[in-house]
Design an enzyme around this catalytic site. Structure first.
Site, mmCIF file in Angstrom:
data_model
loop_
_atom_site.group_PDB
_atom_site.id
_atom_site.type_symbol
_atom_site.label_atom_id
_atom_site.label_comp_id
_atom_site.label_asym_id
_atom_site.label_seq_id
_atom_site.Cartn_x
_atom_site.Cartn_y
_atom_site.Cartn_z
ATOM 1 N N LEU A 1 0.698 -1.242 -0.045
ATOM 2 C CA LEU A 1 0.068 0.179 -0.096
ATOM 3 C C LEU A 1 0.807 1.238 -0.010
ATOM 4 O O LEU A 1 1.224 1.700 1.094
ATOM 5 C CB LEU A 1 -0.952 -0.003 1.162
ATOM 6 C CG LEU A 1 -1.871 -1.302 1.454
ATOM 7 C CD1 LEU A 1 -2.408 -1.114 2.961
ATOM 8 C CD2 LEU A 1 -2.746 -1.537 0.270
ATOM 9 N N ASP A 2 1.413 1.572 -1.051
ATOM 10 C CA ASP A 2 2.195 2.812 -1.083
ATOM 11 C C ASP A 2 1.875 4.012 -1.814
ATOM 12 O O ASP A 2 0.903 3.859 -2.896
ATOM 13 C CB ASP A 2 3.572 2.224 -2.165
ATOM 14 C CG ASP A 2 5.052 2.903 -1.902
ATOM 15 O OD1 ASP A 2 5.833 2.896 -2.344
ATOM 16 O OD2 ASP A 2 4.740 3.898 -0.804
ATOM 17 N N GLY A 3 2.362 5.009 -1.311
ATOM 18 C CA GLY A 3 2.040 6.329 -2.076
ATOM 19 C C GLY A 3 0.957 7.169 -1.328
ATOM 20 O O GLY A 3 0.416 8.292 -1.880
#
Lengths: 323, 325
Positions: free
Chosen positions: A103-105
């Protein structure tokens, strides 16, 4: 403008910087953001109470509501009954059993929208509230989430505290919908370092859902791939010390049975989706991802919608067909 | 055709794959010298494929073009060790210390060219002969190669035998150029399962090059990431039994010192390049790749050239710049 939970007069300005967890049992409506100012020990931090203009708070509302209402109605149309066909040309036999998300950004999403970075985490929470039920309705057997890494402890205390409270609230409240879909919830990671109340919630939700046969949702909190391997190694050495195992016997099955994913029916992800365009593993489920198809998308996770998930699944099926 | 290669020139040559040389002839860099050495499995009818000159010419053309072009290109660019600037805008301080390659797509390359699949491995060997010296000249400190996985044993016996012979010959002969560049050569994997002559060649080359200070080239043969982790776990367990370590003390450093990469100065790849378009790790250096930048290219490895390596390095540097900011 969103309503406050429990005040009688409508304030002209609201502290809308990020979503504070609710301390009392409120049925949490799915689409509206309900900020609540619960007094905390760190509220002396001047950044905690950012007085935000109605314009900015409206921005958050718009930025997150659009995504959720659109997807919610889309889901309702498509999945009227459980027996619905898979959308968009997906084939049943080629569906991945286990999908993992990095779950990046979140923070970059918020900064690009002119919001404080931590609002990105709140937006991620809202996106999860649509993606996870979607995975369940697509009959994906297992979903793992890289929610909080062992390396995230070095982030600023305000952010770490916020994330801990947010995830605790996720496990307390957001999982209600998942439970109603028959999902099984577990935590993947080193629970002992988490706040006591958090550990309590984990134990409760794992206990409540342990016999559920729906999608197994695996929250990776205080998790890292190397840490997973190390703790498996430590359990194995204990078994050797106790005479249960001989060193030369140690094989992949022993390891599999010691990793944090030992209670998963499908411990190894078939598909790993990483958002925000970074092309790295970042110490996620290293052992378990040995043969996973990796899928990288430039979208930040708060922007990850149903269409993006379908795209990833189609790409996975395309590769499966070819291989 | 079972006449000796050196008695009379055969009209057809068994050119299916590169047989290792059994005698010490200086191996010219870019011509394939087939040699029919009698082997226990030569009763296998597939072993001696008689091929028409057309097909053998195809192999020659398919591989020679690449190599001669690159050799001249390299000679121009890297006249001396001292006055080489890094090409194409690469920055010295953003160079990866350790680059790893997943050498994928050999068989598909061959099939697309209408060649037997194993010729793809021969072509990979030739590509390595240009890529590895290039890495050395770019001053990359460490290069790891996923040459033969523990899972490759299930391939057909003819292919496995061929690969074993080929890699043994690589370690015996192709490394001569690398040694002249000051490279250090090691094998990463479970040596005990390899043929005895192979193990001997490994031991010799590792001994010969152990004090070299140039690029550390790490051939992953009979290697897999999970196997690496398991053998590290077993050696740690042995240390526990001998009372050197206590279970609760086991940490990442102990693991690092027990993995196959324990003698590497830079054990963790900064950049992992996988050819052939597959987007998977395939059980490569799982522990070591925890933070590596991954680079995927659709090209098959035999087609991987200097330009492709430069492209990968540029992409890596671009990401580094962004992350550091």
């Amino acid at each position: 403008m969103a309503e406050l939970a429990s005040t009688s007069t409508k304030p002209k300005h609201m502290a809308f910087t990020y979503l504070s967890p609710l301390k009392h049992d409120i049925v949490y409506p799915k689409i509206t953001i309900k900020p609540c100012l619960a007094p905390k020990s760190h509220s002396s931090n001047p950044n905690f109470l950012n007085i935000v203009s109605p314009i900015t708070s409206g921005k958050i509302h718009a930025a997150t509501t659009n995504v959720t209402t659109k997807e919610l109605s889309y889901q309702d149309e498509k999945f009227k009954t459980q027996e619905e066909a898979l959308p968009a040309g997906l084939e049943e036999e080629l569906m991945p059993k286990h999908v993992a998300f990095i779950l990046d950004g979140n923070r970059r999403w918020a900064v690009e929208k002119g919001l404080p970075p931590m609002d990105g985490h709140a937006a991620m929470r809202i996106t999860l509230r649509s993606i996870l039920p979607l995975c369940s309705k697509l009959n994906i057997k297992s979903v793992s989430l890289y929610a909080f890494s062992t390396e995230n402890w070095i982030r600023p205390t305000v952010e770490v505290d916020f994330l801990m409270e947010m995830y605790e609230d996720v496990l307390r409240n957001d999982t209600k919908e998942l439970l109603s879909l028959g999902c099984r919830i577990t935590l993947m990671g080193n629970k002992t370092k988490l706040p006591k109340s958090f550990q309590k919630v984990c134990t409760e939700i794992e206990e409540i859902s342990k016999n559920n046969t729906g999608t197994h949702i695996n929250y990776g909190i205080n998790y890292s791939g190397k840490h997973d391997i190390l703790q498996a190694c430590r359990s194995i050495t204990t078994k050797v010390k106790d005479g249960i195992l001989v060193p030369n016997q140690i094989n992949e099955t022993h390891f599999k049975q010691e990793l944090y994913t030992k209670t998963n029916e499908f411990p190894y992800p078939d598909l790993v989706i990483r958002t925000s365009g970074e092309i790295r593993l970042s110490n996620f489920m290293l052992w378990q991802m040995a043969y996973s198809e990796l899928y990288f998308t430039k979208k930040y996770f708060p922007d990850f919608g149903e269409d993006d998930l379908i795209k990833a699944l189609l790409a996975f099926q395309e590769t499966r067909r070819r291989v």
